[in-house]
Design an enzyme around this catalytic site. Structure first.
Site, PDB file in Angstrom:
ATOM      1  N   SER A   7       0.836  -1.200   0.000  1.00  0.00           N
ATOM      2  CA  SER A   7       0.000   0.000   0.000  1.00  0.00           C
ATOM      3  C   SER A   7       0.868   1.246   0.000  1.00  0.00           C
ATOM      4  O   SER A   7       1.633   1.484   0.948  1.00  0.00           O
ATOM      5  CB  SER A   7      -0.906   0.008   1.235  1.00  0.00           C
ATOM      6  OG  SER A   7      -1.551   1.263   1.357  1.00  0.00           O
ATOM      7  N   HIS A  32      -1.398  -1.384  -4.110  1.00  0.00           N
ATOM      8  CA  HIS A  32      -2.655  -0.969  -3.489  1.00  0.00           C
ATOM      9  C   HIS A  32      -2.655   0.548  -3.336  1.00  0.00           C
ATOM     10  O   HIS A  32      -1.741   1.124  -2.737  1.00  0.00           O
ATOM     11  CB  HIS A  32      -2.820  -1.641  -2.130  1.00  0.00           C
ATOM     12  CG  HIS A  32      -4.175  -1.455  -1.527  1.00  0.00           C
ATOM     13  ND1 HIS A  32      -5.283  -2.170  -1.942  1.00  0.00           N
ATOM     14  CD2 HIS A  32      -4.615  -0.620  -0.549  1.00  0.00           C
ATOM     15  CE1 HIS A  32      -6.332  -1.796  -1.234  1.00  0.00           C
ATOM     16  NE2 HIS A  32      -5.952  -0.851  -0.388  1.00  0.00           N
ATOM     17  N   ASP A  34      -4.839   3.716  -2.045  1.00  0.00           N
ATOM     18  CA  ASP A  34      -5.954   4.189  -1.225  1.00  0.00           C
ATOM     19  C   ASP A  34      -6.317   5.621  -1.601  1.00  0.00           C
ATOM     20  O   ASP A  34      -5.484   6.533  -1.494  1.00  0.00           O
ATOM     21  CB  ASP A  34      -5.582   4.144   0.264  1.00  0.00           C
ATOM     22  CG  ASP A  34      -5.520   2.720   0.793  1.00  0.00           C
ATOM     23  OD1 ASP A  34      -6.501   1.991   0.605  1.00  0.00           O
ATOM     24  OD2 ASP A  34      -4.494   2.355   1.396  1.00  0.00           O
ATOM     25  N   MET A  36      -8.820   8.673  -0.672  1.00  0.00           N
ATOM     26  CA  MET A  36      -9.712   9.161   0.388  1.00  0.00           C
ATOM     27  C   MET A  36     -10.122  10.591   0.072  1.00  0.00           C
ATOM     28  O   MET A  36      -9.298  11.413  -0.348  1.00  0.00           O
ATOM     29  CB  MET A  36      -8.995   9.127   1.740  1.00  0.00           C
ATOM     30  CG  MET A  36      -8.325   7.817   2.068  1.00  0.00           C
ATOM     31  SD  MET A  36      -7.457   7.925   3.647  1.00  0.00           S
ATOM     32  CE  MET A  36      -6.432   6.473   3.565  1.00  0.00           C
ATOM     33  N   HIS A  65      -8.491   1.360  -4.178  1.00  0.00           N
ATOM     34  CA  HIS A  65      -9.491   1.261  -3.113  1.00  0.00           C
ATOM     35  C   HIS A  65     -10.067   2.656  -2.892  1.00  0.00           C
ATOM     36  O   HIS A  65      -9.396   3.541  -2.361  1.00  0.00           O
ATOM     37  CB  HIS A  65      -8.814   0.718  -1.852  1.00  0.00           C
ATOM     38  CG  HIS A  65      -9.673   0.722  -0.637  1.00  0.00           C
ATOM     39  ND1 HIS A  65      -9.149   0.621   0.636  1.00  0.00           N
ATOM     40  CD2 HIS A  65     -11.030   0.809  -0.475  1.00  0.00           C
ATOM     41  CE1 HIS A  65     -10.128   0.652   1.521  1.00  0.00           C
ATOM     42  NE2 HIS A  65     -11.268   0.766   0.872  1.00  0.00           N
ATOM     43  N   MET A  67     -12.157   5.110  -1.045  1.00  0.00           N
ATOM     44  CA  MET A  67     -12.860   5.473   0.189  1.00  0.00           C
ATOM     45  C   MET A  67     -13.474   6.848  -0.031  1.00  0.00           C
ATOM     46  O   MET A  67     -13.066   7.848   0.561  1.00  0.00           O
ATOM     47  CB  MET A  67     -11.874   5.471   1.367  1.00  0.00           C
ATOM     48  CG  MET A  67     -11.435   4.087   1.768  1.00  0.00           C
ATOM     49  SD  MET A  67     -10.135   4.086   3.022  1.00  0.00           S
ATOM     50  CE  MET A  67      -8.681   3.973   1.976  1.00  0.00           C
ATOM     51  N   MET A 136     -11.754  -4.961   5.637  1.00  0.00           N
ATOM     52  CA  MET A 136     -10.989  -3.946   6.354  1.00  0.00           C
ATOM     53  C   MET A 136     -10.742  -4.431   7.779  1.00  0.00           C
ATOM     54  O   MET A 136     -11.690  -4.654   8.529  1.00  0.00           O
ATOM     55  CB  MET A 136     -11.748  -2.622   6.367  1.00  0.00           C
ATOM     56  CG  MET A 136     -11.873  -1.936   5.015  1.00  0.00           C
ATOM     57  SD  MET A 136     -10.270  -1.517   4.290  1.00  0.00           S
ATOM     58  CE  MET A 136      -9.581  -0.432   5.541  1.00  0.00           C
ATOM     59  N   GLY A 143      -3.580   5.250   8.121  1.00  0.00           N
ATOM     60  CA  GLY A 143      -2.584   4.202   8.112  1.00  0.00           C
ATOM     61  C   GLY A 143      -2.005   3.988   9.499  1.00  0.00           C
ATOM     62  O   GLY A 143      -2.174   4.802  10.409  1.00  0.00           O
ATOM     63  N   ASP A 174      -6.876  -5.702   4.456  1.00  0.00           N
ATOM     64  CA  ASP A 174      -6.116  -4.456   4.528  1.00  0.00           C
ATOM     65  C   ASP A 174      -6.250  -3.857   5.925  1.00  0.00           C
ATOM     66  O   ASP A 174      -7.361  -3.612   6.396  1.00  0.00           O
ATOM     67  CB  ASP A 174      -6.652  -3.468   3.477  1.00  0.00           C
ATOM     68  CG  ASP A 174      -5.906  -2.144   3.470  1.00  0.00           C
ATOM     69  OD1 ASP A 174      -4.855  -2.037   4.127  1.00  0.00           O
ATOM     70  OD2 ASP A 174      -6.385  -1.212   2.789  1.00  0.00           O
ATOM     71  N   GLY A 175      -5.094  -3.630   6.549  1.00  0.00           N
ATOM     72  CA  GLY A 175      -5.094  -2.926   7.828  1.00  0.00           C
ATOM     73  C   GLY A 175      -4.322  -3.634   8.910  1.00  0.00           C
ATOM     74  O   GLY A 175      -4.749  -4.675   9.401  1.00  0.00           O
TER      75      GLY A 175
END
Length: 216
Positions: A7, A32, A34, A36, A65, A67, A136, A143, A174-175
């Site tokens: 990520s 990956h 992210d 947002m 991904h 969000m 998730m 992060g 993820d996470g």
């Protein structure tokens, strides 16, 4: 097949291109990404210009991904920017079936994800048509959070749902994924592993090699 998806949320953006190249050369399967918007989640991360820029310098699979609120507005834009897969949140979709079909119509892989407090039953409406479900294992938007152990039971339940339907759907997690909890996550049924800090902190090639040893 198990896949590793570093990520870039945890990457050093001052040398982002170098770190993506290092991850790719070390055998990462996906990158990956992210996205947002500051609305669906409090944080704001990267957007289309960054994706377009890094797409010009790598052919690694872009696992995007989103969000973001009402993701349908931007699906075509992300496809043009270079996404190979788009994963959207069930909580952000007005019509999840229509959104997933729209992603697929763009020639992309499709994914659905859900926040830790959202039950798996909420995604049953699209389970038969998505390529991947993202679990998730932290609250989306930040992060560096610790892995939520309750996610293991959720992964296992999802794997049972997929197997009962005779599907080949990927399960991504993820996470807070680290070398210490990776085996438990894989044993629960996941096969696409997202990790940020544990990949980009230190020697990227060595970190990916350690992940891949466990994932064999």
């Amino acid at each position: 097949m198990n896949k590793i998806a570093p990520s870039i949320l945890a990457a050093d953006f001052n040398i982002l291109g170098e770190q993506i190249r290092a991850a790719s050369e070390a055998g990462a399967h996906y990158l990956h990404i992210d996205v947002m918007d500051g609305l669906f989640v409090p944080s704001i991360s990267i957007g289309l210009p960054i994706i377009e820029s890094i797409r010009r310098n790598t052919d690694i699979f872009f696992d995007c991904h989103l969000m973001i609120t009402d993701p349908d507005r931007y699906l075509t834009n992300f496809a043009k920017a270079g996404a190979d897969s788009i994963t959207v949140h069930i909580e952000a979709c007005k019509d999840p079936v229509a959104t997933i079909n729209a992603i697929k119509s763009l020639g992309l892989k499709s994914g659905i994800t859900l926040c830790p407090e959202t039950p798996l039953e909420d995604i049953e409406c699209v389970l038969d048509i998505v390529d991947m479900v993202l679990i998730m294992s932290v609250h989306p938007g930040f992060g560096g959070q610790a892995f939520m152990p309750s996610s293991l039971a959720k992964i296992e339940k999802l794997k049972n749902m997929i197997d009962r339907r005779g599907l080949k759907t990927d399960i991504e997690v993820d996470g807070g994924v680290t070398l210490k909890n990776l085996r438990m996550i894989l044993d629960s049924g996941a096969n696409v592993i997202v990790s940020g800090s544990s990949i980009f902190n230190g020697d990227i090639a060595e970190n990916i090699a350690e992940f891949k040893k466990i994932m064999k």
